[in-house]
Design a protein around this motif. Structure first.
Motif, PDB file in Angstrom:
ATOM      1  N   GLU A 215      22.965 -82.276  -3.548  1.00 19.26           N
ATOM      2  CA  GLU A 215      23.247 -83.886  -3.221  1.00 19.26           C
ATOM      3  C   GLU A 215      24.585 -84.221  -3.724  1.00 19.26           C
ATOM      4  N   ARG A 216      25.319 -84.982  -2.779  1.00 22.50           N
ATOM      5  CA  ARG A 216      26.601 -85.446  -3.017  1.00 22.50           C
ATOM      6  C   ARG A 216      26.552 -87.099  -2.682  1.00 22.50           C
ATOM      7  N   ARG A 308      21.710 -92.374  -8.128  1.00 22.04           N
ATOM      8  CA  ARG A 308      22.697 -92.594  -7.221  1.00 22.04           C
ATOM      9  C   ARG A 308      23.195 -91.661  -6.315  1.00 22.04           C
ATOM     10  N   TRP A 309      22.448 -90.138  -6.728  1.00 24.85           N
ATOM     11  CA  TRP A 309      23.026 -89.193  -5.956  1.00 24.85           C
ATOM     12  C   TRP A 309      22.179 -89.043  -4.493  1.00 24.85           C
ATOM     13  N   GLU A 310      20.850 -89.674  -4.396  1.00 23.92           N
ATOM     14  CA  GLU A 310      20.052 -89.658  -3.343  1.00 23.92           C
ATOM     15  C   GLU A 310      20.649 -90.234  -2.104  1.00 23.92           C
ATOM     16  N   PRO A 311      20.107 -90.093  -0.738  1.00 23.73           N
ATOM     17  CA  PRO A 311      20.620 -90.714   0.183  1.00 23.73           C
ATOM     18  C   PRO A 311      20.178 -92.191   0.131  1.00 23.73           C
ATOM     19  N   ARG A 312      20.821 -93.072   0.500  1.00 27.33           N
ATOM     20  CA  ARG A 312      20.536 -94.512   0.306  1.00 27.33           C
ATOM     21  C   ARG A 312      19.508 -94.974   1.333  1.00 27.33           C
ATOM     22  N   GLU A 313      19.444 -94.339   2.364  1.00 32.51           N
ATOM     23  CA  GLU A 313      18.328 -94.689   3.293  1.00 32.51           C
ATOM     24  C   GLU A 313      17.640 -93.017   3.509  1.00 32.51           C
ATOM     25  N   MET A 314      16.472 -93.189   2.808  1.00 35.91           N
ATOM     26  CA  MET A 314      15.427 -92.020   2.745  1.00 35.91           C
ATOM     27  C   MET A 314      14.541 -91.868   3.782  1.00 35.91           C
ATOM     28  N   PRO A 352      16.236 -75.547  -5.471  1.00 34.86           N
ATOM     29  CA  PRO A 352      17.561 -76.293  -5.204  1.00 34.86           C
ATOM     30  C   PRO A 352      16.986 -77.952  -4.989  1.00 34.86           C
ATOM     31  N   VAL A 353      18.108 -78.704  -5.678  1.00 36.45           N
ATOM     32  CA  VAL A 353      17.899 -80.359  -5.252  1.00 36.45           C
ATOM     33  C   VAL A 353      18.373 -80.770  -3.958  1.00 36.45           C
ATOM     34  N   PHE A 354      17.823 -81.063  -2.940  1.00 32.75           N
ATOM     35  CA  PHE A 354      18.819 -81.449  -1.692  1.00 32.75           C
ATOM     36  C   PHE A 354      17.751 -82.083  -0.662  1.00 32.75           C
ATOM     37  N   SER A 355      18.250 -82.720   0.316  1.00 33.75           N
ATOM     38  CA  SER A 355      17.578 -83.507   1.496  1.00 33.75           C
ATOM     39  C   SER A 355      17.940 -82.764   2.774  1.00 33.75           C
ATOM     40  N   ASP A 356      16.933 -82.933   3.553  1.00 38.63           N
ATOM     41  CA  ASP A 356      16.845 -82.277   5.188  1.00 38.63           C
ATOM     42  C   ASP A 356      15.778 -83.103   5.704  1.00 38.63           C
ATOM     43  N   VAL A 357      15.497 -82.367   6.903  1.00 38.05           N
ATOM     44  CA  VAL A 357      14.599 -83.088   7.781  1.00 38.05           C
ATOM     45  C   VAL A 357      13.545 -82.048   8.352  1.00 38.05           C
ATOM     46  N   VAL A 493      12.956 -84.915   4.267  1.00 33.36           N
ATOM     47  CA  VAL A 493      12.281 -84.250   2.926  1.00 33.36           C
ATOM     48  C   VAL A 493      13.329 -84.471   2.035  1.00 33.36           C
ATOM     49  N   HIS A 494      13.037 -84.938   0.742  1.00 27.25           N
ATOM     50  CA  HIS A 494      13.758 -85.034  -0.267  1.00 27.25           C
ATOM     51  C   HIS A 494      13.387 -84.173  -1.415  1.00 27.25           C
ATOM     52  N   ILE A 495      14.024 -83.140  -1.847  1.00 26.66           N
ATOM     53  CA  ILE A 495      13.619 -82.290  -3.107  1.00 26.66           C
ATOM     54  C   ILE A 495      14.415 -83.082  -4.258  1.00 26.66           C
ATOM     55  N   GLU A 496      13.804 -83.628  -5.366  1.00 26.13           N
ATOM     56  CA  GLU A 496      14.272 -84.335  -6.308  1.00 26.13           C
ATOM     57  C   GLU A 496      14.138 -83.700  -7.518  1.00 26.13           C
TER      58      GLU A 496
END
Length: 527
Positions: A215-216, A308-314, A352-357, A493-496
Protein backbone atom coordinates in the motif's frame (compact mmCIF):
# COMPACT_ATOMS: atom_id res chain seq x y z
CA UNK A 1 -14.79 145.35 -48.06
CA UNK A 2 -11.58 143.65 -48.76
CA UNK A 3 -11.46 141.86 -45.32
CA UNK A 4 -15.00 140.80 -45.59
CA UNK A 5 -14.46 139.29 -48.95
CA UNK A 6 -11.38 137.23 -47.86
CA UNK A 7 -12.75 135.66 -44.63
CA UNK A 8 -15.23 133.26 -46.11
CA UNK A 9 -12.59 131.89 -48.47
CA UNK A 10 -9.96 131.32 -45.76
CA UNK A 11 -12.23 129.79 -43.15
CA UNK A 12 -12.03 126.20 -44.39
CA UNK A 13 -8.27 126.23 -44.37
CA UNK A 14 -8.10 127.64 -40.87
CA UNK A 15 -10.44 125.02 -39.46
CA UNK A 16 -8.54 122.18 -41.12
CA UNK A 17 -5.27 123.41 -39.73
CA UNK A 18 -6.70 123.64 -36.26
CA UNK A 19 -7.94 120.12 -36.46
CA UNK A 20 -4.55 118.79 -37.57
CA UNK A 21 -2.72 120.67 -34.86
CA UNK A 22 -5.02 119.60 -32.06
CA UNK A 23 -3.41 116.20 -31.28
CA UNK A 24 0.07 117.67 -31.18
CA UNK A 25 -1.12 120.43 -28.96
CA UNK A 26 -2.72 117.96 -26.63
CA UNK A 27 0.47 115.89 -26.42
CA UNK A 28 2.56 118.89 -25.67
CA UNK A 29 0.23 120.12 -23.03
CA UNK A 30 0.14 116.73 -21.24
CA UNK A 31 3.91 116.13 -21.24
CA UNK A 32 5.70 119.36 -21.87
CA UNK A 33 9.15 118.09 -20.70
CA UNK A 34 9.18 114.69 -22.59
CA UNK A 35 11.51 114.42 -25.54
CA UNK A 36 9.85 113.34 -28.80
CA UNK A 37 12.20 110.34 -29.28
CA UNK A 38 12.30 109.07 -25.66
CA UNK A 39 11.60 105.32 -24.82
CA UNK A 40 8.27 106.24 -23.29
CA UNK A 41 7.30 107.96 -26.52
CA UNK A 42 8.34 104.91 -28.53
CA UNK A 43 6.33 102.60 -26.28
CA UNK A 44 3.36 104.88 -26.59
CA UNK A 45 3.65 104.83 -30.35
CA UNK A 46 3.93 100.98 -30.35
CA UNK A 47 1.04 100.27 -27.96
CA UNK A 48 -1.77 100.72 -30.47
CA UNK A 49 -0.11 98.26 -32.82
CA UNK A 50 0.31 95.64 -30.04
CA UNK A 51 -3.25 96.08 -28.94
CA UNK A 52 -4.42 95.51 -32.49
CA UNK A 53 -2.20 92.36 -32.74
CA UNK A 54 -3.49 90.91 -29.45
CA UNK A 55 -7.00 91.64 -30.48
CA UNK A 56 -6.46 89.76 -33.70
CA UNK A 57 -4.88 86.72 -31.86
CA UNK A 58 -7.69 86.56 -29.34
CA UNK A 59 -10.16 86.57 -32.15
CA UNK A 60 -8.34 83.64 -33.83
CA UNK A 61 -7.99 81.56 -30.57
CA UNK A 62 -11.53 82.13 -29.40
CA UNK A 63 -13.08 78.99 -31.00
CA UNK A 64 -10.40 76.65 -29.60
CA UNK A 65 -10.63 78.09 -26.11
CA UNK A 66 -14.38 77.80 -26.27
CA UNK A 67 -14.08 74.08 -27.09
CA UNK A 68 -11.60 73.50 -24.24
CA UNK A 69 -13.83 75.32 -21.83
CA UNK A 70 -16.79 73.23 -22.95
CA UNK A 71 -14.81 70.00 -22.39
CA UNK A 72 -13.74 71.23 -18.95
CA UNK A 73 -17.31 72.07 -18.06
CA UNK A 74 -18.53 68.65 -19.24
CA UNK A 75 -15.81 66.84 -17.28
CA UNK A 76 -16.62 68.77 -14.12
CA UNK A 77 -20.31 68.04 -14.61
CA UNK A 78 -19.56 64.28 -15.03
CA UNK A 79 -17.37 64.22 -11.93
CA UNK A 80 -20.09 66.04 -10.04
CA UNK A 81 -22.66 63.48 -11.22
CA UNK A 82 -20.40 60.54 -10.27
CA UNK A 83 -19.82 62.11 -6.90
CA UNK A 84 -23.55 62.38 -6.42
CA UNK A 85 -24.07 58.70 -7.34
CA UNK A 86 -21.21 57.26 -5.20
CA UNK A 87 -21.27 57.07 -1.40
CA UNK A 88 -19.22 59.63 0.40
CA UNK A 89 -15.55 58.58 0.70
CA UNK A 90 -15.77 55.48 -1.52
CA UNK A 91 -12.97 56.59 -3.83
CA UNK A 92 -10.72 57.38 -0.92
CA UNK A 93 -11.49 54.06 0.81
CA UNK A 94 -10.83 52.20 -2.42
CA UNK A 95 -7.45 53.86 -2.72
CA UNK A 96 -6.68 52.92 0.89
CA UNK A 97 -7.71 49.30 0.30
CA UNK A 98 -5.63 49.04 -2.84
CA UNK A 99 -2.63 50.53 -1.10
CA UNK A 100 -2.99 48.10 1.82
CA UNK A 101 -3.35 45.15 -0.57
CA UNK A 102 -0.20 46.20 -2.36
CA UNK A 103 1.63 46.56 0.94
CA UNK A 104 0.47 43.07 1.97
CA UNK A 105 1.75 41.53 -1.27
CA UNK A 106 5.11 43.26 -0.89
CA UNK A 107 5.35 42.22 2.75
CA UNK A 108 4.57 38.60 1.87
CA UNK A 109 7.08 38.60 -0.97
CA UNK A 110 9.81 39.86 1.38
CA UNK A 111 8.92 37.30 4.03
CA UNK A 112 9.10 34.45 1.50
CA UNK A 113 12.55 35.25 0.13
CA UNK A 114 14.49 33.13 2.59
CA UNK A 115 11.59 31.39 4.37
CA UNK A 116 11.89 27.99 2.67
CA UNK A 117 15.62 27.87 3.43
CA UNK A 118 15.21 28.61 7.14
CA UNK A 119 13.83 25.12 7.89
CA UNK A 120 16.64 22.57 8.49
CA UNK A 121 14.38 19.53 8.03
CA UNK A 122 14.45 18.27 4.44
CA UNK A 123 10.78 17.32 4.38
CA UNK A 124 9.67 20.61 5.91
CA UNK A 125 11.97 22.54 3.60
CA UNK A 126 10.35 20.86 0.59
CA UNK A 127 6.93 21.71 1.98
CA UNK A 128 7.92 25.34 2.44
CA UNK A 129 9.25 25.47 -1.10
CA UNK A 130 5.86 24.24 -2.34
CA UNK A 131 4.10 26.94 -0.33
CA UNK A 132 6.47 29.63 -1.60
CA UNK A 133 5.83 28.56 -5.20
CA UNK A 134 2.10 28.59 -4.50
CA UNK A 135 2.20 32.23 -3.39
CA UNK A 136 4.45 33.20 -6.28
CA UNK A 137 1.87 31.82 -8.71
CA UNK A 138 -0.70 34.05 -6.99
CA UNK A 139 1.53 37.12 -7.37
CA UNK A 140 2.02 36.94 -3.57
CA UNK A 141 -1.64 37.67 -2.81
CA UNK A 142 -2.52 36.52 0.75
CA UNK A 143 -5.20 33.84 1.16
CA UNK A 144 -6.06 34.35 4.83
CA UNK A 145 -6.39 38.18 4.89
CA UNK A 146 -9.51 40.34 4.73
CA UNK A 147 -10.61 43.78 5.90
CA UNK A 148 -11.05 42.53 9.47
CA UNK A 149 -7.64 40.91 9.66
CA UNK A 150 -8.12 37.18 9.09
CA UNK A 151 -10.80 35.48 7.01
CA UNK A 152 -13.52 33.14 8.27
CA UNK A 153 -11.61 30.31 6.61
CA UNK A 154 -8.53 31.10 8.69
CA UNK A 155 -10.45 31.07 11.95
CA UNK A 156 -12.28 27.83 11.11
CA UNK A 157 -9.09 26.08 10.00
CA UNK A 158 -7.34 27.19 13.18
CA UNK A 159 -9.96 25.42 15.30
CA UNK A 160 -9.25 22.12 13.51
CA UNK A 161 -5.49 22.61 13.81
CA UNK A 162 -5.79 23.00 17.56
CA UNK A 163 -7.74 19.74 17.70
CA UNK A 164 -5.25 17.74 15.58
CA UNK A 165 -4.53 15.39 18.49
CA UNK A 166 -8.07 14.07 18.15
CA UNK A 167 -6.84 12.20 15.04
CA UNK A 168 -3.53 11.24 16.61
CA UNK A 169 -1.67 13.94 14.65
CA UNK A 170 1.06 16.26 15.85
CA UNK A 171 0.64 19.64 14.21
CA UNK A 172 1.98 22.92 15.54
CA UNK A 173 -1.02 25.22 15.50
CA UNK A 174 -0.07 28.91 15.20
CA UNK A 175 -1.25 31.43 17.77
CA UNK A 176 -4.39 33.37 16.92
CA UNK A 177 -3.36 36.88 15.95
CA UNK A 178 -5.63 39.91 16.25
CA UNK A 179 -4.24 41.54 13.10
CA UNK A 180 -2.87 40.14 9.86
CA UNK A 181 0.85 39.91 9.18
CA UNK A 182 2.98 38.11 6.60
CA UNK A 183 4.53 35.96 9.33
CA UNK A 184 1.11 34.91 10.65
CA UNK A 185 -0.08 34.19 7.10
CA UNK A 186 2.83 31.83 6.42
CA UNK A 187 2.55 30.14 9.82
CA UNK A 188 -1.10 29.30 9.15
CA UNK A 189 -0.43 28.09 5.60
CA UNK A 190 2.38 25.85 6.83
CA UNK A 191 0.20 24.38 9.57
CA UNK A 192 -2.66 23.67 7.14
CA UNK A 193 -0.29 22.02 4.66
CA UNK A 194 1.33 19.99 7.44
CA UNK A 195 -2.03 18.81 8.79
CA UNK A 196 -3.24 17.73 5.35
CA UNK A 197 0.01 15.86 4.65
CA UNK A 198 -0.03 14.05 8.00
CA UNK A 199 -3.73 13.24 7.73
CA UNK A 200 -3.21 11.67 4.30
CA UNK A 201 -0.29 9.48 5.37
CA UNK A 202 2.95 11.47 5.19
CA UNK A 203 4.30 10.53 8.63
CA UNK A 204 5.24 6.90 7.96
CA UNK A 205 6.34 5.40 4.64
CA UNK A 206 4.89 1.84 4.52
CA UNK A 207 7.93 0.64 2.56
CA UNK A 208 10.13 1.36 5.59
CA UNK A 209 7.96 -0.94 7.74
CA UNK A 210 8.15 -3.96 5.42
CA UNK A 211 8.73 -4.75 1.74
CA UNK A 212 5.63 -6.94 2.00
CA UNK A 213 3.43 -3.88 2.48
CA UNK A 214 2.39 -2.79 -0.99
CA UNK A 215 0.00 0.00 0.00
CA UNK A 216 1.12 3.56 -0.81
CA UNK A 217 -0.85 6.51 0.53
CA UNK A 218 -1.64 9.43 -1.75
CA UNK A 219 -0.16 12.28 0.30
CA UNK A 220 -1.85 15.65 -0.19
CA UNK A 221 0.45 18.34 -1.61
CA UNK A 222 0.55 21.83 -0.10
CA UNK A 223 -1.17 23.66 -3.02
CA UNK A 224 -4.00 21.12 -3.00
CA UNK A 225 -4.54 21.61 0.73
CA UNK A 226 -4.45 25.40 0.57
CA UNK A 227 -6.84 25.55 -2.40
CA UNK A 228 -9.31 23.26 -0.65
CA UNK A 229 -9.32 25.12 2.66
CA UNK A 230 -8.65 28.81 1.97
CA UNK A 231 -11.96 29.56 0.23
CA UNK A 232 -14.19 27.28 2.32
CA UNK A 233 -15.28 29.94 4.83
CA UNK A 234 -16.92 28.50 7.94
CA UNK A 235 -16.49 24.99 6.45
CA UNK A 236 -12.70 25.31 6.23
CA UNK A 237 -12.11 23.33 9.42
CA UNK A 238 -14.33 20.48 8.25
CA UNK A 239 -12.65 20.54 4.84
CA UNK A 240 -9.25 20.26 6.53
CA UNK A 241 -10.35 17.42 8.82
CA UNK A 242 -11.67 15.55 5.76
CA UNK A 243 -8.10 14.80 4.71
CA UNK A 244 -8.18 12.08 7.39
CA UNK A 245 -9.40 8.60 6.33
CA UNK A 246 -13.15 8.49 5.63
CA UNK A 247 -13.57 4.84 6.67
CA UNK A 248 -16.07 4.00 9.44
CA UNK A 249 -13.50 1.71 11.07
CA UNK A 250 -11.11 4.66 11.35
CA UNK A 251 -13.83 6.86 12.88
CA UNK A 252 -14.58 4.11 15.40
CA UNK A 253 -10.93 4.04 16.49
CA UNK A 254 -10.92 7.82 16.80
CA UNK A 255 -13.91 7.64 19.15
CA UNK A 256 -12.16 5.00 21.26
CA UNK A 257 -9.07 7.20 21.43
CA UNK A 258 -11.18 10.04 22.82
CA UNK A 259 -12.83 7.70 25.34
CA UNK A 260 -9.49 6.35 26.49
CA UNK A 261 -7.98 9.80 26.94
CA UNK A 262 -10.98 10.93 28.93
CA UNK A 263 -10.64 7.85 31.13
CA UNK A 264 -6.91 8.43 31.61
CA UNK A 265 -7.71 11.87 32.93
CA UNK A 266 -10.08 10.41 35.52
CA UNK A 267 -8.50 10.34 39.01
CA UNK A 268 -9.89 6.92 39.96
CA UNK A 269 -9.09 3.60 38.37
CA UNK A 270 -9.88 0.05 39.44
CA UNK A 271 -6.66 -1.87 40.08
CA UNK A 272 -8.48 -5.23 39.98
CA UNK A 273 -8.44 -5.17 36.20
CA UNK A 274 -4.69 -4.75 35.93
CA UNK A 275 -4.18 -8.30 34.68
CA UNK A 276 -7.00 -8.22 32.14
CA UNK A 277 -6.07 -10.19 29.02
CA UNK A 278 -5.76 -8.53 25.63
CA UNK A 279 -7.74 -11.45 24.24
CA UNK A 280 -10.91 -9.94 25.68
CA UNK A 281 -12.56 -6.84 24.20
CA UNK A 282 -11.94 -3.71 26.25
CA UNK A 283 -15.23 -2.25 27.38
CA UNK A 284 -14.10 -0.07 30.29
CA UNK A 285 -11.07 2.12 29.75
CA UNK A 286 -11.29 3.51 33.27
CA UNK A 287 -10.41 0.07 34.62
CA UNK A 288 -7.03 -0.01 32.86
CA UNK A 289 -3.88 0.73 34.85
CA UNK A 290 -1.88 3.69 33.55
CA UNK A 291 0.87 1.62 31.90
CA UNK A 292 -1.59 -0.46 29.91
CA UNK A 293 -3.76 2.55 29.07
CA UNK A 294 -0.71 4.24 27.59
CA UNK A 295 0.12 1.15 25.53
CA UNK A 296 -3.46 0.83 24.28
CA UNK A 297 -3.49 4.50 23.29
CA UNK A 298 -0.30 4.03 21.28
CA UNK A 299 -1.77 0.95 19.59
CA UNK A 300 -4.92 2.81 18.59
CA UNK A 301 -2.90 5.66 17.05
CA UNK A 302 -0.64 3.21 15.19
CA UNK A 303 -3.70 1.52 13.70
CA UNK A 304 -5.25 4.87 12.76
CA UNK A 305 -2.00 5.59 10.94
CA UNK A 306 -2.23 2.35 8.97
CA UNK A 307 -5.74 3.28 7.87
CA UNK A 308 -4.13 6.26 6.12
CA UNK A 309 -2.38 3.77 3.82
CA UNK A 310 -5.61 2.23 2.60
CA UNK A 311 -7.40 3.43 -0.57
CA UNK A 312 -9.84 6.22 0.28
CA UNK A 313 -12.48 4.53 -1.87
CA UNK A 314 -12.56 0.84 -0.98
CA UNK A 315 -15.85 -0.03 -2.69
CA UNK A 316 -19.33 -0.38 -1.26
CA UNK A 317 -19.09 -4.05 -2.23
CA UNK A 318 -15.72 -5.52 -1.29
CA UNK A 319 -13.78 -8.44 0.15
CA UNK A 320 -11.45 -7.78 3.10
CA UNK A 321 -8.94 -9.90 4.99
CA UNK A 322 -7.49 -8.69 8.28
CA UNK A 323 -4.29 -10.67 8.81
CA UNK A 324 -3.86 -10.31 12.63
CA UNK A 325 -7.56 -11.07 13.12
CA UNK A 326 -7.36 -14.22 10.93
CA UNK A 327 -10.68 -13.25 9.43
CA UNK A 328 -12.29 -12.29 6.13
CA UNK A 329 -15.50 -10.32 5.56
CA UNK A 330 -17.53 -9.76 2.45
CA UNK A 331 -19.43 -6.48 2.35
CA UNK A 332 -22.27 -5.70 -0.04
CA UNK A 333 -23.61 -2.14 -0.23
CA UNK A 334 -21.61 -1.30 2.91
CA UNK A 335 -23.22 -4.10 4.96
CA UNK A 336 -21.25 -7.18 6.00
CA UNK A 337 -23.05 -10.26 4.64
CA UNK A 338 -20.34 -12.91 5.19
CA UNK A 339 -17.67 -13.51 7.78
CA UNK A 340 -15.27 -16.46 8.00
CA UNK A 341 -11.98 -17.60 9.51
CA UNK A 342 -8.85 -17.65 7.40
CA UNK A 343 -5.32 -19.07 7.51
CA UNK A 344 -2.63 -16.54 6.60
CA UNK A 345 1.09 -16.62 5.92
CA UNK A 346 3.73 -17.65 8.45
CA UNK A 347 6.23 -15.13 9.82
CA UNK A 348 8.80 -16.50 7.38
CA UNK A 349 6.39 -16.16 4.45
CA UNK A 350 4.02 -13.35 5.44
CA UNK A 351 0.87 -12.55 3.53
CA UNK A 352 1.45 -9.23 1.74
CA UNK A 353 -0.64 -6.17 2.55
CA UNK A 354 -2.15 -4.82 -0.67
CA UNK A 355 -5.33 -4.03 -2.62
CA UNK A 356 -6.51 -5.48 -5.92
CA UNK A 357 -9.67 -6.59 -7.72
CA UNK A 358 -11.15 -10.07 -8.16
CA UNK A 359 -12.58 -10.66 -11.69
CA UNK A 360 -13.33 -14.40 -11.48
CA UNK A 361 -13.23 -17.61 -9.44
CA UNK A 362 -12.18 -21.13 -10.44
CA UNK A 363 -13.77 -24.38 -9.28
CA UNK A 364 -11.45 -27.42 -9.39
CA UNK A 365 -8.29 -25.31 -9.75
CA UNK A 366 -4.89 -26.56 -10.85
CA UNK A 367 -2.09 -25.52 -8.54
CA UNK A 368 1.06 -24.30 -10.23
CA UNK A 369 3.68 -24.47 -7.51
CA UNK A 370 5.59 -21.19 -7.06
CA UNK A 371 9.34 -21.31 -7.74
CA UNK A 372 10.09 -20.28 -4.15
CA UNK A 373 8.31 -23.38 -2.83
CA UNK A 374 10.06 -25.60 -5.39
CA UNK A 375 13.47 -24.30 -4.38
CA UNK A 376 12.97 -24.14 -0.62
CA UNK A 377 10.80 -27.22 -0.02
CA UNK A 378 10.28 -29.63 -2.91
CA UNK A 379 13.87 -29.84 -4.13
CA UNK A 380 15.29 -30.54 -0.63
CA UNK A 381 12.59 -33.16 -0.01
CA UNK A 382 13.30 -34.97 -3.29
CA UNK A 383 17.06 -34.59 -3.16
CA UNK A 384 16.88 -32.44 -6.26
CA UNK A 385 14.97 -35.10 -8.21
CA UNK A 386 11.62 -33.40 -8.79
CA UNK A 387 10.50 -36.27 -11.04
CA UNK A 388 9.78 -38.22 -7.84
CA UNK A 389 6.80 -35.91 -7.32
CA UNK A 390 4.94 -37.62 -10.14
CA UNK A 391 4.23 -40.56 -7.84
CA UNK A 392 2.46 -38.14 -5.51
CA UNK A 393 0.15 -36.87 -8.23
CA UNK A 394 2.17 -33.88 -9.41
CA UNK A 395 2.82 -33.03 -13.04
CA UNK A 396 6.49 -32.19 -13.61
CA UNK A 397 7.79 -30.63 -16.83
CA UNK A 398 10.87 -28.68 -17.79
CA UNK A 399 11.04 -25.59 -19.96
CA UNK A 400 14.32 -23.85 -20.81
CA UNK A 401 15.97 -25.69 -17.94
CA UNK A 402 13.33 -24.52 -15.46
CA UNK A 403 11.10 -26.97 -13.63
CA UNK A 404 7.35 -26.46 -13.77
CA UNK A 405 5.46 -28.40 -11.10
CA UNK A 406 1.66 -28.57 -11.13
CA UNK A 407 -0.92 -30.37 -9.04
CA UNK A 408 -4.03 -31.49 -10.89
CA UNK A 409 -7.55 -30.84 -9.49
CA UNK A 410 -8.62 -33.28 -6.78
CA UNK A 411 -9.23 -33.81 -3.12
CA UNK A 412 -5.53 -33.55 -2.24
CA UNK A 413 -4.93 -30.36 -4.24
CA UNK A 414 -3.35 -27.71 -2.01
CA UNK A 415 -5.91 -25.17 -3.25
CA UNK A 416 -8.84 -27.37 -2.39
CA UNK A 417 -11.86 -27.14 -4.65
CA UNK A 418 -12.14 -23.39 -5.14
CA UNK A 419 -9.84 -20.48 -5.92
CA UNK A 420 -10.64 -16.76 -5.69
CA UNK A 421 -8.45 -15.03 -8.24
CA UNK A 422 -7.22 -11.43 -8.09
CA UNK A 423 -4.23 -11.44 -10.50
CA UNK A 424 -1.13 -9.77 -9.06
CA UNK A 425 2.63 -9.95 -9.32
CA UNK A 426 2.81 -11.34 -5.79
CA UNK A 427 1.03 -14.57 -6.82
CA UNK A 428 -1.32 -14.21 -3.85
CA UNK A 429 -4.96 -15.32 -3.88
CA UNK A 430 -7.62 -16.84 -1.63
CA UNK A 431 -8.56 -20.49 -1.84
CA UNK A 432 -10.06 -23.57 -0.25
CA UNK A 433 -7.83 -26.09 1.57
CA UNK A 434 -7.88 -29.81 2.37
CA UNK A 435 -6.49 -29.00 5.85
CA UNK A 436 -9.78 -28.01 7.45
CA UNK A 437 -8.58 -28.66 10.99
CA UNK A 438 -6.41 -25.53 10.98
CA UNK A 439 -9.50 -23.35 11.19
CA UNK A 440 -10.17 -24.62 14.70
CA UNK A 441 -6.99 -23.03 16.02
CA UNK A 442 -6.95 -19.56 17.55
CA UNK A 443 -3.77 -18.47 15.78
CA UNK A 444 -3.77 -19.41 12.13
CA UNK A 445 -0.52 -18.32 10.47
CA UNK A 446 0.54 -21.42 8.52
CA UNK A 447 0.45 -20.70 4.79
CA UNK A 448 3.15 -19.71 2.31
CA UNK A 449 1.45 -16.33 1.87
CA UNK A 450 -1.87 -17.12 0.24
CA UNK A 451 -5.09 -16.91 2.24
CA UNK A 452 -7.06 -20.09 2.95
CA UNK A 453 -10.73 -19.49 3.67
CA UNK A 454 -13.30 -21.42 5.63
CA UNK A 455 -16.66 -22.11 3.93
CA UNK A 456 -15.36 -21.16 0.45
CA UNK A 457 -18.51 -22.19 -1.43
CA UNK A 458 -20.70 -19.96 0.73
CA UNK A 459 -18.30 -17.09 0.07
CA UNK A 460 -18.39 -17.88 -3.66
CA UNK A 461 -22.20 -17.70 -3.63
CA UNK A 462 -22.05 -14.22 -2.06
CA UNK A 463 -19.32 -13.03 -4.38
CA UNK A 464 -21.04 -14.22 -7.58
CA UNK A 465 -24.37 -12.87 -6.41
CA UNK A 466 -26.53 -14.72 -8.95
CA UNK A 467 -29.49 -17.04 -8.18
CA UNK A 468 -28.26 -19.66 -10.66
CA UNK A 469 -24.98 -19.99 -8.75
CA UNK A 470 -25.99 -20.75 -5.19
CA UNK A 471 -23.82 -22.87 -2.88
CA UNK A 472 -25.57 -26.12 -3.89
CA UNK A 473 -25.12 -25.49 -7.61
CA UNK A 474 -21.45 -24.59 -7.14
CA UNK A 475 -20.70 -27.78 -5.20
CA UNK A 476 -22.33 -29.77 -7.99
CA UNK A 477 -19.49 -28.62 -10.25
CA UNK A 478 -16.84 -30.41 -8.18
CA UNK A 479 -14.84 -32.79 -10.36
CA UNK A 480 -11.64 -33.08 -12.36
CA UNK A 481 -12.33 -30.28 -14.82
CA UNK A 482 -11.68 -26.59 -14.14
CA UNK A 483 -14.69 -24.26 -14.21
CA UNK A 484 -14.06 -20.52 -14.48
CA UNK A 485 -16.88 -18.23 -13.42
CA UNK A 486 -16.49 -14.57 -14.31
CA UNK A 487 -18.01 -12.03 -11.96
CA UNK A 488 -20.52 -9.53 -13.33
CA UNK A 489 -18.28 -6.79 -12.00
CA UNK A 490 -14.76 -7.11 -10.56
CA UNK A 491 -14.82 -6.87 -6.77
CA UNK A 492 -12.22 -4.88 -4.80
CA UNK A 493 -10.06 -7.02 -2.49
CA UNK A 494 -8.14 -5.54 0.44
CA UNK A 495 -5.58 -7.54 2.42
CA UNK A 496 -5.13 -5.48 5.60
CA UNK A 497 -3.12 -5.42 8.82
CA UNK A 498 -4.98 -4.06 11.86
CA UNK A 499 -4.23 -5.06 15.44
CA UNK A 500 -6.88 -2.77 16.99
CA UNK A 501 -10.48 -3.16 15.83
CA UNK A 502 -13.79 -1.91 17.21
CA UNK A 503 -16.17 -4.89 17.05
CA UNK A 504 -19.88 -4.94 16.27
CA UNK A 505 -20.69 -4.48 19.96
CA UNK A 506 -18.67 -1.24 20.06
CA UNK A 507 -15.81 -2.66 22.17
CA UNK A 508 -12.12 -2.33 21.31
CA UNK A 509 -10.42 -5.63 20.48
CA UNK A 510 -6.63 -5.97 20.29
CA UNK A 511 -4.92 -8.69 18.23
CA UNK A 512 -1.38 -10.05 18.22
CA UNK A 513 1.14 -8.17 16.13
CA UNK A 514 2.15 -11.37 14.34
CA UNK A 515 4.50 -9.73 11.82
CA UNK A 516 5.71 -6.92 14.11
CA UNK A 517 4.39 -4.17 11.84
CA UNK A 518 2.51 -2.33 14.55
CA UNK A 519 5.58 -2.13 16.78
CA UNK A 520 7.54 -0.56 13.92
CA UNK A 521 4.81 2.00 13.29
CA UNK A 522 4.71 2.94 16.97
CA UNK A 523 8.46 3.40 16.91
CA UNK A 524 8.29 5.53 13.77
CA UNK A 525 5.69 7.74 15.45
CA UNK A 526 7.70 7.87 18.69
CA UNK A 527 4.76 6.42 20.65
Amino acid sequence: MFRVSLLPQAAPFVIAGALLAAPAMAQMSSAPNEAPDSPAAAERRARPALERENSDRQTADAPREADEQQQTDERQELEKQQGADAPQGVDEQQRVDERQATDARESLARALRDWSNEEPSVDRSVQRAEIAAYYKNRDYAPIWRDADGFTKSAKSALDTLRDAGRDGLRVKAPAQESSWSAAAELALSEAVADYAAQASGARVNPATISPDIEERPSVVKSPQALDAVAEAGDEAGARLAAFNPPHPAYAALREKLAELRAARGHPRREAAASHESDAKPITNFASLPEAKAKRVEAEIIANMERWRWEPREMGATRLEVNIPQFETTFTRDNHIVFRARVVVGKKTSPTPVFSDVMPYIIINPTWTVPESIIEKELEPKTGGKLSKLRKRGYKVTFRNGRAIVQQEPGEKNALGRLKFVFPNDLLIYMHDTPQKKLFARAKRAYSHGCVRVQNPFKLAEEVIGRPDYDEKRLKALIGKKEHRINLAKPIPVHIEYFTAVVNDAGALKLYDDIYGYSAKVRSALAL
